[in-house]
Design a protein around this motif. Structure first.
Motif, PDB file in Angstrom:
ATOM      1  N   ILE A 240      -2.985  -4.761   5.911  1.00  0.00           N
ATOM      2  CA  ILE A 240      -1.679  -5.052   5.326  1.00  0.00           C
ATOM      3  C   ILE A 240      -1.791  -4.843   3.821  1.00  0.00           C
ATOM      4  O   ILE A 240      -2.734  -5.319   3.184  1.00  0.00           O
ATOM      5  CB  ILE A 240      -1.251  -6.515   5.604  1.00  0.00           C
ATOM      6  CG1 ILE A 240      -1.449  -6.879   7.081  1.00  0.00           C
ATOM      7  CG2 ILE A 240       0.190  -6.736   5.155  1.00  0.00           C
ATOM      8  CD1 ILE A 240      -0.616  -6.095   8.041  1.00  0.00           C
ATOM      9  N   SER A 241      -0.844  -4.128   3.228  1.00  0.00           N
ATOM     10  CA  SER A 241      -0.907  -3.856   1.797  1.00  0.00           C
ATOM     11  C   SER A 241      -0.703  -5.142   1.001  1.00  0.00           C
ATOM     12  O   SER A 241      -0.015  -6.068   1.446  1.00  0.00           O
ATOM     13  CB  SER A 241       0.142  -2.816   1.399  1.00  0.00           C
ATOM     14  OG  SER A 241       1.451  -3.347   1.552  1.00  0.00           O
TER      15      SER A 241
ATOM     16  N   ASP B  50       1.042  -5.607  -1.571  1.00  0.00           N
ATOM     17  CA  ASP B  50       2.428  -5.776  -2.027  1.00  0.00           C
ATOM     18  C   ASP B  50       3.425  -5.772  -0.859  1.00  0.00           C
ATOM     19  O   ASP B  50       4.593  -5.443  -1.034  1.00  0.00           O
ATOM     20  CB  ASP B  50       2.799  -4.700  -3.043  1.00  0.00           C
ATOM     21  CG  ASP B  50       2.647  -3.279  -2.471  1.00  0.00           C
ATOM     22  OD1 ASP B  50       2.091  -3.146  -1.360  1.00  0.00           O
ATOM     23  OD2 ASP B  50       3.082  -2.322  -3.138  1.00  0.00           O
ATOM     24  N   TYR B  51       2.941  -6.154   0.327  1.00  0.00           N
ATOM     25  CA  TYR B  51       3.812  -6.167   1.518  1.00  0.00           C
ATOM     26  C   TYR B  51       5.049  -7.026   1.269  1.00  0.00           C
ATOM     27  O   TYR B  51       4.957  -8.140   0.750  1.00  0.00           O
ATOM     28  CB  TYR B  51       3.037  -6.715   2.718  1.00  0.00           C
ATOM     29  CG  TYR B  51       3.900  -6.885   3.958  1.00  0.00           C
ATOM     30  CD1 TYR B  51       4.114  -5.823   4.823  1.00  0.00           C
ATOM     31  CD2 TYR B  51       4.498  -8.105   4.251  1.00  0.00           C
ATOM     32  CE1 TYR B  51       4.908  -5.965   5.951  1.00  0.00           C
ATOM     33  CE2 TYR B  51       5.291  -8.260   5.376  1.00  0.00           C
ATOM     34  CZ  TYR B  51       5.501  -7.188   6.222  1.00  0.00           C
ATOM     35  OH  TYR B  51       6.288  -7.330   7.328  1.00  0.00           O
ATOM     36  N   GLN B  52       6.204  -6.490   1.641  1.00  0.00           N
ATOM     37  CA  GLN B  52       7.471  -7.208   1.536  1.00  0.00           C
ATOM     38  C   GLN B  52       8.053  -7.391   2.930  1.00  0.00           C
ATOM     39  O   GLN B  52       8.025  -6.476   3.751  1.00  0.00           O
ATOM     40  CB  GLN B  52       8.469  -6.429   0.664  1.00  0.00           C
ATOM     41  CG  GLN B  52       8.013  -6.224  -0.772  1.00  0.00           C
ATOM     42  CD  GLN B  52       7.984  -7.506  -1.566  1.00  0.00           C
ATOM     43  OE1 GLN B  52       8.881  -8.337  -1.450  1.00  0.00           O
ATOM     44  NE2 GLN B  52       6.945  -7.673  -2.382  1.00  0.00           N
TER      45      GLN B  52
ATOM     46  N   ARG C 174       5.443 -13.692   6.845  1.00  0.00           N
ATOM     47  CA  ARG C 174       5.510 -12.252   6.607  1.00  0.00           C
ATOM     48  C   ARG C 174       6.240 -11.519   7.723  1.00  0.00           C
ATOM     49  O   ARG C 174       6.865 -10.471   7.495  1.00  0.00           O
ATOM     50  CB  ARG C 174       4.102 -11.668   6.470  1.00  0.00           C
ATOM     51  CG  ARG C 174       3.376 -12.040   5.198  1.00  0.00           C
ATOM     52  CD  ARG C 174       1.997 -11.420   5.166  1.00  0.00           C
ATOM     53  NE  ARG C 174       1.151 -11.870   6.263  1.00  0.00           N
ATOM     54  CZ  ARG C 174      -0.091 -11.429   6.490  1.00  0.00           C
ATOM     55  NH1 ARG C 174      -0.625 -10.517   5.690  1.00  0.00           N
ATOM     56  NH2 ARG C 174      -0.801 -11.900   7.500  1.00  0.00           N
TER      57      ARG C 174
ATOM     58  N   PHE D  89      -0.247   4.298   5.722  1.00  0.00           N
ATOM     59  CA  PHE D  89       0.899   3.522   5.252  1.00  0.00           C
ATOM     60  C   PHE D  89       2.167   4.377   5.175  1.00  0.00           C
ATOM     61  O   PHE D  89       3.207   3.920   4.705  1.00  0.00           O
ATOM     62  CB  PHE D  89       0.603   2.917   3.875  1.00  0.00           C
ATOM     63  CG  PHE D  89      -0.390   1.795   3.915  1.00  0.00           C
ATOM     64  CD1 PHE D  89      -0.034   0.551   4.409  1.00  0.00           C
ATOM     65  CD2 PHE D  89      -1.691   1.990   3.474  1.00  0.00           C
ATOM     66  CE1 PHE D  89      -0.946  -0.494   4.454  1.00  0.00           C
ATOM     67  CE2 PHE D  89      -2.613   0.954   3.511  1.00  0.00           C
ATOM     68  CZ  PHE D  89      -2.242  -0.292   4.009  1.00  0.00           C
TER      69      PHE D  89
ATOM     70  N   ASN E 197       8.629  -0.752   9.604  1.00  0.00           N
ATOM     71  CA  ASN E 197       8.229  -1.866   8.751  1.00  0.00           C
ATOM     72  C   ASN E 197       7.198  -1.371   7.740  1.00  0.00           C
ATOM     73  O   ASN E 197       6.109  -0.946   8.113  1.00  0.00           O
ATOM     74  CB  ASN E 197       7.631  -2.974   9.610  1.00  0.00           C
ATOM     75  CG  ASN E 197       7.240  -4.193   8.793  1.00  0.00           C
ATOM     76  OD1 ASN E 197       7.836  -4.464   7.756  1.00  0.00           O
ATOM     77  ND2 ASN E 197       6.244  -4.920   9.254  1.00  0.00           N
ATOM     78  N   PRO E 198       7.509  -1.398   6.440  1.00  0.00           N
ATOM     79  CA  PRO E 198       6.579  -0.854   5.451  1.00  0.00           C
ATOM     80  C   PRO E 198       5.429  -1.823   5.160  1.00  0.00           C
ATOM     81  O   PRO E 198       5.522  -3.020   5.418  1.00  0.00           O
ATOM     82  CB  PRO E 198       7.465  -0.677   4.219  1.00  0.00           C
ATOM     83  CG  PRO E 198       8.513  -1.731   4.371  1.00  0.00           C
ATOM     84  CD  PRO E 198       8.762  -1.879   5.842  1.00  0.00           C
ATOM     85  N   GLY E 199       4.350  -1.267   4.611  1.00  0.00           N
ATOM     86  CA  GLY E 199       3.254  -2.110   4.156  1.00  0.00           C
ATOM     87  C   GLY E 199       2.218  -2.431   5.203  1.00  0.00           C
ATOM     88  O   GLY E 199       1.337  -3.259   4.965  1.00  0.00           O
TER      89      GLY E 199
ATOM     90  N   LYS F 197      -0.644  -0.610   7.809  1.00  0.00           N
ATOM     91  CA  LYS F 197      -1.348   0.635   8.104  1.00  0.00           C
ATOM     92  C   LYS F 197      -1.311   0.886   9.603  1.00  0.00           C
ATOM     93  O   LYS F 197      -1.904   0.148  10.382  1.00  0.00           O
ATOM     94  CB  LYS F 197      -2.793   0.559   7.612  1.00  0.00           C
ATOM     95  CG  LYS F 197      -3.498   1.908   7.598  1.00  0.00           C
ATOM     96  CD  LYS F 197      -4.873   1.802   6.945  1.00  0.00           C
ATOM     97  CE  LYS F 197      -5.522   3.178   6.814  1.00  0.00           C
ATOM     98  NZ  LYS F 197      -6.848   3.086   6.153  1.00  0.00           N
TER      99      LYS F 197
END
Length: 432
Positions: free
Chosen positions: A62-63, A65-67, A184, A344, A352-354, A356
């Motif tokens: 998970i990055s 800066d995950y939002q 999250r 990513f 869903n961004p953030g 991998k």
């Protein structure tokens, strides 16, 4: 045709799916796979089934800066709220499914097939009013429910979890796990379908954990995908999901704790299921379980009940997906990534961004749904993990953790798995 091609053809003719691993070739391959796996992982045995590793943390990167995702970006909500990129496909899908637009007809899309599909979806569509699309709190997924003032206490969170899992399995869940509450995965905003505006996703209490349940879809029906019997298999479980989640929430409330039953709404189900130890993320972008592969649907219940949580697991899915790509090759809309490794990179705004992963393109997927007039499910049908629970299939699954995995898709193709013709399988379904 040279001698090697003749030999290959003869092997294919002489060996059936089921007797392959019972043959000397199959037993030899299975023994080699198993012996390697047990040397590499001495704690494993046939009795343990797949080689499963438990993790203390999420086995997906998970990055930093995950939002949190906004619900408005999910593909079906986009279709319902008029996104011009999705709405035509969504309208075509609903119009054909509801009989407003004629289906293409013939076996697989006949009036009988359509009737079964509509019947399978009827509890979900008639009583829950859009929960499959992500609309929370409707019908059997109602957040309202009387909480028993006489709270039942347990000697430990482990004892409480054992009771919850037993009850959930009795009430309809095929698999049950407990995930920690992790904000999250909760949508940051949800869509008010009356105003079509995003509003804060405020839960009525602070959950401590999430009861995550997987329900198995019918194997024979899924062999008909993308025909309507396959869609009925999904619809039947969506209807059953709502009943099961409602019953589990009622059980929790009766024990004196708060509960929110959910289907596709409120939060992302796949990461919660991974946290709950039910399975692993796949190239398809959905959960693959050790027992049923990807042939499940997910529901969950948020609660303030103190429960012992499960650990995430891996059993070789990610490694196998890097070499298999059977789902991506079979996808009629080319919506599934063919990149060797997860990344990513986003498939579309619906991704869903953030996280991998291999990101599917929801817009491409929706385009085929609109053309097909029903759900697709081909990716689930062809997945080599989608097998019945039989010993020879367990041996083959063990091979996904060994150097033999690059050839396992070859044998899966050789013996016809995932090649079922929708029309033929529909006839077989009704006549069996």
């Amino acid at each position: 045709m040279d001698s090697k091609e003749n030999d290959f053809r003869d092997i294919k003719l002489k060996l059936s799916r089921r007797n392959f691993l019972k043959s000397s070739i199959g037993i030899g391959l299975g023994a080699s796979v198993l012996s390697y796996d047990m040397l590499a992982n001495p704690e494993n045995s046939l009795a343990a089934g797949l080689s499963i590793t438990k993790h203390d943390t999420m086995p997906v990167e998970i990055s930093a800066d995950y939002q949190r995702m906004e619900q408005k970006n999910t593909v079906i909500i986009r279709g319902r709220t008029g996104d011009p990129k999705i709405k035509p496909y969504f309208d075509s899908y609903l119009g054909k499914r509801d009989g407003l637009i004629p289906q293409k007809g013939g076996d697989g899309w006949s009036e009988i097939d359509a009737a079964l599909d509509i019947a399978a979806w009827s509890v979900e569509n008639d009583f829950n009013k859009g929960s499959a699309a992500g609309i929370a709190g409707n019908g059997l997924y109602s957040w309202e429910g009387k909480v028993n003032p006489n709270m039942v206490t347990f000697e430990s969170p482990e004892a409480a979890s054992k009771t919850i899992k037993k009850a959930a399995a009795f009430l309809g869940a095929s698999l049950v796990g407990i995930a920690p509450y992790d904000e999250r995965w909760v949508y940051s905003t949800v869509v008010n379908m009356k105003t079509r505006e995003s509003v804060p996703n405020n839960l009525p209490f602070k959950p401590k954990s999430v009861i995550v349940m997987a329900l198995e879809m019918n194997y024979e029906a899924f062999q008909t995908a993308p025909a309507l019997i396959g869609a009925a298999a999904a619809g039947n479980i969506y209807s059953n999901m709502s009943a099961t989640a409602h019953k589990v929430a009622t059980f929790v409330r009766r024990l004196g704790y708060q509960a929110i039953p959910c289907g596709n709404d409120t939060a992302l189900s796949v990461p919660l299921a991974i946290h709950a130890g039910l399975g692993e993320l796949s190239r398809i972008g959905i959960l693959v379980t050790p027992k049923f592969g990807p042939r499940v649907r997910l529901c969950k219940v948020f609660t303030d009940m103190p429960l012992a949580v499960d650990k995430p697991i891996t059993f070789g899915v990610k490694e196998f997906c890097t070499t298999c790509m059977k789902c991506a090759d079979a996808c009629p809309s080319e919506a599934i990534s063919k990149e060797k490794e997860p990344s990513f990179q986003l498939g579309s705004v619906s991704t869903n961004p953030g996280v991998k992963k291999w990101a599917a393109d929801g817009e491409k997927c929706a385009s085929f749904w609109g053309e097909n007039g029903g759900d697709c499910g081909i990716c689930i049908k062809v997945c080599p993990y989608n097998k019945l629970d039989e010993w020879q299939h367990d041996l083959a699954k063990l091979g996904t953790r060994t150097p033999a995995r690059p050839i396992l898709r070859f044998f899966d193709d050789l013996f016809g798995y995932g090649k079922a013709n929708a029309v033929d399988e529909t006839k077989k379904f009704w006549n069996k």
